[in-house]
Design a protein around this motif. Sequence first.
Motif, PDB file in Angstrom:
ATOM      1  N   ILE A   8       0.906  -1.084   0.043  1.00 59.35           N
ATOM      2  CA  ILE A   8       0.001  -0.108   0.023  1.00 59.35           C
ATOM      3  C   ILE A   8       0.880   1.082   0.090  1.00 59.35           C
ATOM      4  CG2 ILE A   8      -1.934   1.319   1.402  1.00 59.35           C
ATOM      5  CD1 ILE A   8      -2.901  -1.264   0.608  1.00 59.35           C
ATOM      6  N   ASP A   9       2.022   1.137   0.553  1.00 62.41           N
ATOM      7  CA  ASP A   9       2.879   2.339   0.770  1.00 62.41           C
ATOM      8  C   ASP A   9       3.638   2.918  -0.673  1.00 62.41           C
ATOM      9  OD1 ASP A   9       2.366   2.685   3.438  1.00 62.41           O
ATOM     10  OD2 ASP A   9       4.066   1.475   4.097  1.00 62.41           O
ATOM     11  N   ASP A  10       3.348   1.774  -1.498  1.00 56.82           N
ATOM     12  CA  ASP A  10       4.130   2.017  -2.954  1.00 56.82           C
ATOM     13  C   ASP A  10       3.267   2.697  -3.726  1.00 56.82           C
ATOM     14  OD1 ASP A  10       6.506   0.701  -2.280  1.00 56.82           O
ATOM     15  OD2 ASP A  10       5.597  -1.105  -2.455  1.00 56.82           O
ATOM     16  N   LEU A  11       1.903   2.907  -3.470  1.00 54.64           N
ATOM     17  CA  LEU A  11       1.070   3.144  -4.589  1.00 54.64           C
ATOM     18  C   LEU A  11       1.091   4.498  -4.943  1.00 54.64           C
ATOM     19  CD1 LEU A  11      -2.349   1.419  -2.828  1.00 54.64           C
ATOM     20  CD2 LEU A  11      -0.550   0.459  -4.561  1.00 54.64           C
ATOM     21  N   LEU A  12       1.270   5.729  -4.135  1.00 55.13           N
ATOM     22  CA  LEU A  12       1.725   6.845  -4.496  1.00 55.13           C
ATOM     23  C   LEU A  12       3.000   7.011  -5.517  1.00 55.13           C
ATOM     24  CD1 LEU A  12       1.110   9.261  -1.591  1.00 55.13           C
ATOM     25  CD2 LEU A  12      -0.040   9.203  -3.761  1.00 55.13           C
ATOM     26  N   GLY A  13       3.972   6.142  -5.115  1.00 52.92           N
ATOM     27  CA  GLY A  13       5.023   6.211  -6.275  1.00 52.92           C
ATOM     28  C   GLY A  13       4.623   5.650  -7.411  1.00 52.92           C
ATOM     29  N   MET A  14       3.786   4.678  -7.392  1.00 54.83           N
ATOM     30  CA  MET A  14       3.577   4.038  -8.607  1.00 54.83           C
ATOM     31  C   MET A  14       2.561   4.885  -9.468  1.00 54.83           C
ATOM     32  SD  MET A  14       2.738   0.218  -6.916  1.00 54.83           S
ATOM     33  CE  MET A  14       1.984  -0.677  -8.284  1.00 54.83           C
ATOM     34  N   GLN A  15       1.708   5.567  -8.899  1.00 55.99           N
ATOM     35  CA  GLN A  15       0.844   6.540  -9.382  1.00 55.99           C
ATOM     36  C   GLN A  15       1.812   7.693 -10.155  1.00 55.99           C
ATOM     37  OE1 GLN A  15      -2.142   8.757  -7.103  1.00 55.99           O
ATOM     38  NE2 GLN A  15      -3.538   8.615  -8.636  1.00 55.99           N
ATOM     39  N   ASN A  16       2.768   7.935  -9.339  1.00 57.44           N
ATOM     40  CA  ASN A  16       3.507   9.159  -9.735  1.00 57.44           C
ATOM     41  C   ASN A  16       4.203   8.747 -11.104  1.00 57.44           C
ATOM     42  OD1 ASN A  16       4.874  11.441  -9.762  1.00 57.44           O
ATOM     43  ND2 ASN A  16       6.718  10.428  -9.141  1.00 57.44           N
ATOM     44  N   ALA A  17       4.753   7.266 -11.191  1.00 54.77           N
ATOM     45  CA  ALA A  17       5.611   6.822 -12.221  1.00 54.77           C
ATOM     46  C   ALA A  17       4.528   6.841 -13.590  1.00 54.77           C
ATOM     47  CB  ALA A  17       6.187   5.273 -11.979  1.00 54.77           C
ATOM     48  N   ASN A  18       3.459   6.204 -13.033  1.00 49.46           N
ATOM     49  CA  ASN A  18       2.348   6.062 -14.363  1.00 49.46           C
ATOM     50  C   ASN A  18       2.085   7.713 -14.840  1.00 49.46           C
ATOM     51  OD1 ASN A  18      -0.864   6.610 -14.498  1.00 49.46           O
ATOM     52  ND2 ASN A  18      -0.257   4.781 -15.597  1.00 49.46           N
ATOM     53  N   LEU A  19       1.789   8.759 -14.078  1.00 48.44           N
ATOM     54  CA  LEU A  19       1.829   9.937 -14.348  1.00 48.44           C
ATOM     55  C   LEU A  19       2.884  10.361 -15.409  1.00 48.44           C
ATOM     56  CD1 LEU A  19      -0.114  11.440 -11.303  1.00 48.44           C
ATOM     57  CD2 LEU A  19      -1.020  11.190 -13.672  1.00 48.44           C
ATOM     58  N   LEU A  20       4.014  10.198 -14.985  1.00 48.88           N
ATOM     59  CA  LEU A  20       5.177  10.646 -15.934  1.00 48.88           C
ATOM     60  C   LEU A  20       5.351   9.825 -17.155  1.00 48.88           C
ATOM     61  CD1 LEU A  20       7.951  10.582 -12.958  1.00 48.88           C
ATOM     62  CD2 LEU A  20       6.990  12.526 -14.412  1.00 48.88           C
ATOM     63  N   ASN A  21       4.812   8.750 -17.170  1.00 45.71           N
ATOM     64  CA  ASN A  21       5.302   7.798 -18.296  1.00 45.71           C
ATOM     65  C   ASN A  21       3.907   7.492 -19.341  1.00 45.71           C
ATOM     66  OD1 ASN A  21       7.669   6.878 -17.649  1.00 45.71           O
ATOM     67  ND2 ASN A  21       7.119   5.324 -16.272  1.00 45.71           N
ATOM     68  N   LEU A  22       2.937   7.832 -18.940  1.00 44.32           N
ATOM     69  CA  LEU A  22       1.703   7.247 -19.678  1.00 44.32           C
ATOM     70  C   LEU A  22       0.487   8.204 -19.635  1.00 44.32           C
ATOM     71  CD1 LEU A  22       1.612   3.385 -18.847  1.00 44.32           C
ATOM     72  CD2 LEU A  22       1.719   4.461 -21.108  1.00 44.32           C
ATOM     73  N   PRO A  23      -0.238   8.402 -20.775  1.00 45.73           N
ATOM     74  CA  PRO A  23      -1.410   9.032 -20.615  1.00 45.73           C
ATOM     75  C   PRO A  23      -2.573   8.420 -20.074  1.00 45.73           C
ATOM     76  CG  PRO A  23      -1.226   8.435 -22.918  1.00 45.73           C
ATOM     77  CD  PRO A  23       0.042   7.920 -22.149  1.00 45.73           C
ATOM     78  N   GLU A  24      -2.566   7.098 -19.852  1.00 45.46           N
ATOM     79  CA  GLU A  24      -3.660   6.289 -19.453  1.00 45.46           C
ATOM     80  C   GLU A  24      -3.343   6.487 -17.886  1.00 45.46           C
ATOM     81  OE1 GLU A  24      -2.040   4.788 -22.280  1.00 45.46           O
ATOM     82  OE2 GLU A  24      -3.863   6.119 -23.160  1.00 45.46           O
ATOM     83  N   ASN A  25      -4.349   7.202 -17.177  1.00 40.71           N
ATOM     84  CA  ASN A  25      -3.880   7.479 -15.600  1.00 40.71           C
ATOM     85  C   ASN A  25      -5.268   7.033 -14.883  1.00 40.71           C
ATOM     86  OD1 ASN A  25      -2.930  10.413 -16.717  1.00 40.71           O
ATOM     87  ND2 ASN A  25      -1.411   8.596 -16.281  1.00 40.71           N
ATOM     88  N   TYR A  26      -5.106   6.424 -13.644  1.00 42.84           N
ATOM     89  CA  TYR A  26      -6.263   6.077 -12.718  1.00 42.84           C
ATOM     90  C   TYR A  26      -6.231   6.829 -11.391  1.00 42.84           C
ATOM     91  CZ  TYR A  26      -4.630   2.790 -16.395  1.00 42.84           C
ATOM     92  OH  TYR A  26      -4.481   2.101 -17.381  1.00 42.84           O
ATOM     93  N   THR A  27      -7.319   6.653 -10.842  1.00 44.99           N
ATOM     94  CA  THR A  27      -7.620   7.385  -9.620  1.00 44.99           C
ATOM     95  C   THR A  27      -6.769   6.374  -8.434  1.00 44.99           C
ATOM     96  OG1 THR A  27      -9.597   5.925  -9.074  1.00 44.99           O
ATOM     97  CG2 THR A  27      -9.993   8.126 -10.056  1.00 44.99           C
ATOM     98  N   PHE A  28      -6.437   7.170  -7.227  1.00 45.51           N
ATOM     99  CA  PHE A  28      -5.742   6.561  -6.223  1.00 45.51           C
ATOM    100  C   PHE A  28      -6.565   5.278  -5.782  1.00 45.51           C
ATOM    101  CE2 PHE A  28      -4.087   5.888  -2.040  1.00 45.51           C
ATOM    102  CZ  PHE A  28      -2.810   5.532  -2.253  1.00 45.51           C
ATOM    103  N   LYS A  29      -7.912   5.350  -5.608  1.00 46.29           N
ATOM    104  CA  LYS A  29      -8.944   4.579  -5.466  1.00 46.29           C
ATOM    105  C   LYS A  29      -8.757   3.208  -6.173  1.00 46.29           C
ATOM    106  CE  LYS A  29     -13.806   4.482  -5.394  1.00 46.29           C
ATOM    107  NZ  LYS A  29     -15.159   5.268  -5.191  1.00 46.29           N
ATOM    108  N   TYR A  30      -8.227   3.339  -7.477  1.00 40.79           N
ATOM    109  CA  TYR A  30      -8.314   2.282  -8.445  1.00 40.79           C
ATOM    110  C   TYR A  30      -6.801   1.399  -7.994  1.00 40.79           C
ATOM    111  CZ  TYR A  30      -9.158  -0.692 -12.705  1.00 40.79           C
ATOM    112  OH  TYR A  30      -9.148  -1.460 -13.571  1.00 40.79           O
ATOM    113  N   TYR A  31      -5.815   2.131  -7.839  1.00 43.82           N
ATOM    114  CA  TYR A  31      -4.560   1.626  -7.414  1.00 43.82           C
ATOM    115  C   TYR A  31      -4.752   0.610  -6.151  1.00 43.82           C
ATOM    116  CZ  TYR A  31      -1.764   4.448 -10.694  1.00 43.82           C
ATOM    117  OH  TYR A  31      -1.272   4.779 -11.618  1.00 43.82           O
ATOM    118  N   LEU A  32      -5.575   1.287  -5.083  1.00 40.08           N
ATOM    119  CA  LEU A  32      -5.976   0.816  -3.812  1.00 40.08           C
ATOM    120  C   LEU A  32      -6.736  -0.435  -4.027  1.00 40.08           C
ATOM    121  CD1 LEU A  32      -5.297   1.511  -1.077  1.00 40.08           C
ATOM    122  CD2 LEU A  32      -7.238   2.813  -0.601  1.00 40.08           C
TER     123      LEU A  32
END
Length: 155
Positions: A8-32
């Motif tokens: 769970i502690d990694d999810l913000l870092g994953m979301q950040n990498a996703n935002l940098l790398n791809l136009p397909e982004n997701y809500t934090f709730k979806y990562y969770l």
Amino acid sequence: MDIRQATIDDLLGMQNANLLNLPENYTFKYYLYHALTWPELSYVAVDPAGRIVGYILAKMEEDPASEPSGHVTSISVLRPYRRLGLANRLMKQAQQAMVAHYNAAFITLHVRKSNRAAISLYRDALGFEVHAMEKGYYADGEDAYGMRFVFKAKD
Ligand code: ACO
């Protein structure tokens, strides 16, 4: 670079990498949702300081009518860390976990028709095949290839 199961502690870092790398982004709730429902299936690549430099966000398909199958929601690696084999390792970890924990028969994903790097990763390095072309799949109208990897009995 280490590869380990995402927490769970990694999810913000994953979301950040996703935002940098791809136009397909997701809500934090979806990562969770991924992390809480299929905790074994998502992985991160971390540098020696513990920073997330790549991730795979993966799930199982939820349609109980079909045989169990995994799905890669998103995979990406930060630019300075590409071509080091990280995406290949992340995918193989997720694939192994899909079979070990959920008895997955196959795995699916979508990729932009123009994404040569990712298509080469899936098709040439990992053995996926194109099983469908989905017209206008992406928000900007680009077509997607639906790709699939079928696990052999020994996988
Ligand atoms: N050009 C051609 N082939 C490539 C490329 C490239 N730029 N990148 C990877 N490959 C192929 C090669 O066969 C490579 O093996 P080789 O290096 O021995 O030739 C093989 O894939 C394995 O490469 P990795 O080093 O494991 O891949 P990497 O860690 O660089 O990550 C990725 C590949 C994820 C596509 C990366 O370029 C990236 O993050 N791109 C932006 C985000 C993205 O497009 N993600 C996929 C979207 S689709 C989805 O998420 C389901």
